[in-house]
Design a protein around this motif. Structure first.
Motif, short mmCIF file in Angstrom:
data_model
loop_
_atom_site.label_atom_id
_atom_site.label_comp_id
_atom_site.label_asym_id
_atom_site.label_seq_id
_atom_site.Cartn_x
_atom_site.Cartn_y
_atom_site.Cartn_z
N ALA A 1 -25.53 -28.62 -19.26
CA ALA A 1 -24.70 -28.38 -20.44
C ALA A 1 -25.38 -27.42 -21.41
CB ALA A 1 -24.41 -29.71 -21.14
N ALA A 2 -26.68 -27.60 -21.62
CA ALA A 2 -27.41 -26.74 -22.56
C ALA A 2 -27.43 -25.30 -22.08
CB ALA A 2 -28.84 -27.26 -22.73
N HIS A 3 -27.65 -25.09 -20.78
CA HIS A 3 -27.64 -23.73 -20.23
C HIS A 3 -26.26 -23.10 -20.39
CE1 HIS A 3 -27.75 -20.47 -17.28
NE2 HIS A 3 -29.08 -20.58 -17.23
N ALA B 1 -22.72 -21.37 -16.38
CA ALA B 1 -23.12 -22.63 -15.76
C ALA B 1 -24.19 -22.38 -14.70
CB ALA B 1 -21.91 -23.32 -15.13
N PRO B 2 -25.24 -23.19 -14.66
CA PRO B 2 -26.34 -22.97 -13.71
C PRO B 2 -26.29 -23.89 -12.50
CG PRO B 2 -27.07 -24.49 -15.37
CD PRO B 2 -25.60 -24.23 -15.65
N VAL B 3 -26.96 -23.48 -11.46
CA VAL B 3 -27.35 -24.38 -10.37
C VAL B 3 -28.85 -24.56 -10.52
CG1 VAL B 3 -27.51 -24.71 -7.88
CG2 VAL B 3 -25.52 -23.56 -8.85
N LEU C 1 -33.45 -21.14 -9.89
CA LEU C 1 -32.31 -21.32 -10.80
C LEU C 1 -31.30 -20.21 -10.55
CD1 LEU C 1 -32.27 -22.49 -14.43
CD2 LEU C 1 -30.91 -20.51 -13.80
N ARG C 2 -30.05 -20.61 -10.37
CA ARG C 2 -28.98 -19.66 -10.11
C ARG C 2 -27.83 -19.86 -11.09
NH1 ARG C 2 -32.59 -17.92 -7.82
NH2 ARG C 2 -32.89 -17.46 -5.60
N ILE C 3 -27.07 -18.80 -11.29
CA ILE C 3 -25.88 -18.88 -12.12
C ILE C 3 -24.66 -19.09 -11.21
CG2 ILE C 3 -24.42 -17.68 -13.81
CD1 ILE C 3 -27.20 -18.36 -14.85
N VAL C 4 -23.78 -20.02 -11.57
CA VAL C 4 -22.56 -20.22 -10.81
C VAL C 4 -21.73 -18.94 -10.89
CG1 VAL C 4 -20.43 -21.54 -10.59
CG2 VAL C 4 -22.56 -22.70 -11.23
N PRO C 5 -21.43 -18.29 -9.76
CA PRO C 5 -20.81 -16.97 -9.82
C PRO C 5 -19.38 -16.97 -10.34
CG PRO C 5 -20.97 -17.74 -7.55
CD PRO C 5 -21.74 -18.71 -8.39
N ALA D 1 -21.22 -27.21 -14.04
CA ALA D 1 -20.38 -27.60 -15.17
C ALA D 1 -19.46 -26.46 -15.54
CB ALA D 1 -21.26 -27.96 -16.37
N THR D 2 -18.31 -26.79 -16.07
CA THR D 2 -17.40 -25.78 -16.59
C THR D 2 -17.13 -26.07 -18.04
OG1 THR D 2 -15.48 -27.08 -15.91
CG2 THR D 2 -16.29 -25.46 -14.33
#
Length: 293
Positions: A227-229, A236-238, A263-267, A285-286
């Motif tokens: 949530a913070a990221h 949203a991160p993985v 750490l990845r970003i949800v594409p 998270a969305t």
């Protein structure tokens, strides 16, 4: 690389990952609401603390309902504070883990990292560098040698453990995590900026080094950090696998390396689905509809 997961375990992980994703969205809503009117650093820190508290209450409520509670633990363990300190076993040969399982392989790797860092010593104090350069004691790695006689050694082999930091240090570390996130919020952080990414990794490390509850802290920290990221980077991160253990074993530099590499970003925003292969690694998270950055 992770090996295949038992289908029943995979279903359970998918279920918990989906529940975590939903809570990450709810915690993000708390952040959006509280930060909308925040005009000072203190108010921004309070907003992140409130979101963390929301996630902690969610994890406790799940336990009250009898959901995702480890064998031998109770709901009260999920809200009971650690107190002076708590030890966790890292050695995969101690406990009911199956050789060859993903958990066994991962703990084997962490045990090797811990032994390399201990370098023959029986104890290693992790020291955490805060954002202002000051130092605070984090967790302690312990090597516990097996008893001397061979028969007992077969039952109780050599063991590596991690012991949480003291209560005052854990409080300092949690506070430092919220302050770092509040700083990123003020900066309108950019996920492509290496300094901003490092600051987020610092916040995650501080939080991992400052666990609050006897049970459930890993899920609380992971869900809150998603949530913070999503808030500070609007993405949203993985998260890396088992960041709580990575933080306790690898030290600050090693943790930063894991965050940089994994750490990845949800594409594509708009999904909270987690596949079986990814369920052991992260939640997604969305941003809840109707809530703006």
């Amino acid at each position: 690389m992770m090996t295949s997961v038992d289908p029943a375990v995979a279903d359970q992980l998918r279920g918990f990952a989906a529940v975590q994703a939903a809570e990450a969205g709810a915690a993000l809503g708390v952040l959006d609401r509280d930060l909308a009117g925040a005009g000072s650093r203190a108010e921004r820190v309070a907003a992140f603390e409130a979101a963390y508290g929301h996630v902690a209450q969610w994890r406790y409520q799940l336990a009250v309902e009898g959901k995702w509670v480890r064998p031998g633990a109770s709901a009260e363990d999920v809200r009971a504070r650690i107190g002076h300190g708590m030890n966790y076993r890292l050695s995969p040969t101690v406990g009911p883990r199956q050789p060859g399982s993903p958990a066994f392989k991962y703990l084997t790797e962490l045990e090797r990292v811990a032994l390399d860092r201990l370098d023959g010593r029986h104890e290693l104090q992790n020291v955490v560098t805060l954002r202002d350069g000051s130092k605070v004691n984090g967790n302690i790695l312990h090597f516990v040698p097996a008893p001397g006689d061979e028969a007992t050694r077969r039952l109780f082999p050599d063991e590596v453990q991690t012991q949480t930091a003291g209560p005052e240090d854990r409080e300092v570390l949690r506070r430092a995590a919220f302050e770092t996130l509040a700083e990123l919020e003020e900066l309108k952080a950019d996920p492509a900026n290496p300094a901003h990414r490092r600051a987020f990794a610092d916040a995650a490390y501080f939080l991992v080094q400052g666990p609050e509850f006897k049970r459930g802290s890993d899920a609380i920290m992971r869900t809150f950090l998603v949530a913070a990221h999503a808030r500070v980077f609007d993405a949203a991160p993985v998260l890396p696998q088992a960041i709580d253990l990575d933080g306790m074993v690898r030290g600050q530099d090693g943790f930063h390396q894991v965050m940089r590499e994994q750490l990845r970003i949800v594409p594509e925003p708009g999904t909270a689905d987690v596949t079986a292969a990814n369920a052991t690694r992260a939640t997604k998270a969305t941003r809840p509809k109707g809530l703006s950055r």
